[in-house]
Design an enzyme around this catalytic site. Structure first.
Site, PDB file in Angstrom:
ATOM      1  N   ASN A   9      44.840  44.755  45.103  1.00  0.00           N
ATOM      2  CA  ASN A   9      44.007  43.564  44.921  1.00  0.00           C
ATOM      3  C   ASN A   9      44.774  42.402  45.536  1.00  0.00           C
ATOM      4  O   ASN A   9      45.729  41.910  44.932  1.00  0.00           O
ATOM      5  CB  ASN A   9      43.762  43.342  43.420  1.00  0.00           C
ATOM      6  CG  ASN A   9      43.040  42.031  43.151  1.00  0.00           C
ATOM      7  OD1 ASN A   9      42.526  41.389  44.061  1.00  0.00           O
ATOM      8  ND2 ASN A   9      43.007  41.625  41.879  1.00  0.00           N
ATOM      9  N   HIS A  94      37.314  40.744  36.958  1.00  0.00           N
ATOM     10  CA  HIS A  94      38.766  40.561  36.864  1.00  0.00           C
ATOM     11  C   HIS A  94      39.062  39.416  35.888  1.00  0.00           C
ATOM     12  O   HIS A  94      38.316  38.434  35.832  1.00  0.00           O
ATOM     13  CB  HIS A  94      39.349  40.254  38.250  1.00  0.00           C
ATOM     14  CG  HIS A  94      40.842  40.297  38.252  1.00  0.00           C
ATOM     15  ND1 HIS A  94      41.595  39.237  37.813  1.00  0.00           N
ATOM     16  CD2 HIS A  94      41.717  41.271  38.598  1.00  0.00           C
ATOM     17  CE1 HIS A  94      42.883  39.569  37.893  1.00  0.00           C
ATOM     18  NE2 HIS A  94      42.975  40.809  38.373  1.00  0.00           N
ATOM     19  N   GLU A 164      43.388  46.220  32.348  1.00  0.00           N
ATOM     20  CA  GLU A 164      44.430  45.257  32.723  1.00  0.00           C
ATOM     21  C   GLU A 164      44.695  44.318  31.549  1.00  0.00           C
ATOM     22  O   GLU A 164      43.963  43.343  31.354  1.00  0.00           O
ATOM     23  CB  GLU A 164      43.971  44.433  33.928  1.00  0.00           C
ATOM     24  CG  GLU A 164      43.707  45.274  35.158  1.00  0.00           C
ATOM     25  CD  GLU A 164      43.875  44.458  36.430  1.00  0.00           C
ATOM     26  OE1 GLU A 164      44.690  44.850  37.256  1.00  0.00           O
ATOM     27  OE2 GLU A 164      43.209  43.419  36.574  1.00  0.00           O
ATOM     28  N   GLY A 170      50.673  39.685  36.736  1.00  0.00           N
ATOM     29  CA  GLY A 170      51.456  38.701  37.480  1.00  0.00           C
ATOM     30  C   GLY A 170      52.627  38.138  36.690  1.00  0.00           C
ATOM     31  O   GLY A 170      53.249  37.160  37.078  1.00  0.00           O
TER      32      GLY A 170
HETATM   33  P1  PGA Z   1      49.709  42.188  39.353  1.00  0.00           P
HETATM   34  O1  PGA Z   1      48.108  42.019  39.355  1.00  0.00           O
HETATM   35  O2  PGA Z   1      49.974  43.599  39.840  1.00  0.00           O
HETATM   36  O3  PGA Z   1      50.213  41.135  40.284  1.00  0.00           O
HETATM   37  O4  PGA Z   1      50.168  42.007  37.947  1.00  0.00           O
HETATM   38  C1  PGA Z   1      47.244  43.042  38.957  1.00  0.00           C
HETATM   39  C2  PGA Z   1      45.821  42.540  39.006  1.00  0.00           C
HETATM   40  O5  PGA Z   1      45.571  41.399  38.607  1.00  0.00           O
HETATM   41  O6  PGA Z   1      44.903  43.260  39.460  1.00  0.00           O
END
Ligand code: PGA
Length: 258
Positions: A9, A94, A164, A170
């Site tokens: 993503n 998301h 998630e 993040g």
């Molecule tokens: P990340 O994001 O791997 O940077 O934690 C995952 C996402 O939001 O799909």
């Protein structure tokens, strides 16, 4: 047997040219992948990246889709427009869209139906915030997101679900493999109860949230985890291809992950 699916993503990163450079590097690195490989790119990158991906085993994904077929929705993009460029997958719901752009379970549901009607495969994101987990509301939140967000889908195995936990996105804070496996197991059970047990067995459920080359093997070894939705680590070809080849990675002996 559920085929694992590793999807990048990119979020709001990479101009079309940068995106083309990235997928050109990626193509040879993942050409022998055992899992399905997807890159979900900014809408404006789609034409150039679609061209660059031709003849490869990497599928193209978008990051959002509008629920109407067409009409007066300034700034929006329809499922048909995505299909027109060979887009196969689309991320829906998301947490960043829920948090910053007023996405609700109801709009997630509308978008999911629009995507399915057009022949796109939704990657439907669900997950709890830290406050929700800490106050014991994880299951209640997931129940609502499943019941309302997936309402009316006749064959749930046609979608991909991405679990998630918002607190892991993040932040560098991954759910432990155990935590992710347990919660995904719960999601599968809920999907079986709400829809049908057979579809629940077939539906692929990814984990997303700070997944990287160091922790992917352990996460992917878990019985319930069928793939990953990768943000930050999908922006560099070496990092993303290391995750695609998760089986080849050394096991990170991090107590946090055990
Ligand atoms: P990340 O994001 O791997 O940077 O934690 C995952 C996402 O939001 O799909």
């Amino acid at each position: 047997m559920r085929k694992p699916i590793i999807a990048g993503n990119w979020k709001m990163n990479n101009t079309a040219q940068q995106g083309v450079t990235l997928v050109k590097e990626l193509k040879p690195l993942v050409s022998n992948a055992a899992c399905e490989v997807v890159v979900c790119v900014p809408a404006i990158d789609i034409p150039a990246v679609a061209e660059a991906l031709k003849g490869s085993n990497i599928a193209l994904g978008a990051q959002n889709v509008h629920f109407a077929e067409k009409g007066a929705y300034t700034g929006e993009i329809s499922a048909e427009m995505l299909k027109d460029y060979g887009v196969k997958y689309v991320i829906i719901g998301h947490s960043e869209r829920r948090q910053y752009f007023g996405e609700t379970d109801e709009t997630v549901n509308l978008r999911t139906h629009a995507a399915l009607n057009a022949g796109l495969i939704p990657i439907l994101c669900i997950g709890e915030t830290l406050a929700e987990r800490e106050t014991g509301k994880t299951e209640e939140v997931l129940d609502r997101q499943i019941e309302q967000g997936m309402k009316g889908i006749d064959d749930i195995s046609k979608i991909v679900i991405a679990y998630e936990p918002v607190w892991a996105i993040g932040t560098g804070k991954t759910a432990t493999a155990q935590q992710a496996n347990e919660t995904i197991g719960y999601i599968r059970k809920k999907v079986a109860q709400t829809f049908c047990p057979k579809c629940a067995e077939k539906v692929r459920i990814q984990y997303g949230g700070s997944m990287n080359a160091g922790n992917c093997k352990q996460l992917m070894a878990m019985e319930e985890i069928d793939g990953g939705l990768i943000g930050g680590a999908s922006l560099k070809s070496a990092d993303f291809s290391a995750i695609v080849h998760y089986d080849a990675q050394g096991l990170k002996l991090d107590k946090d992950l055990l």
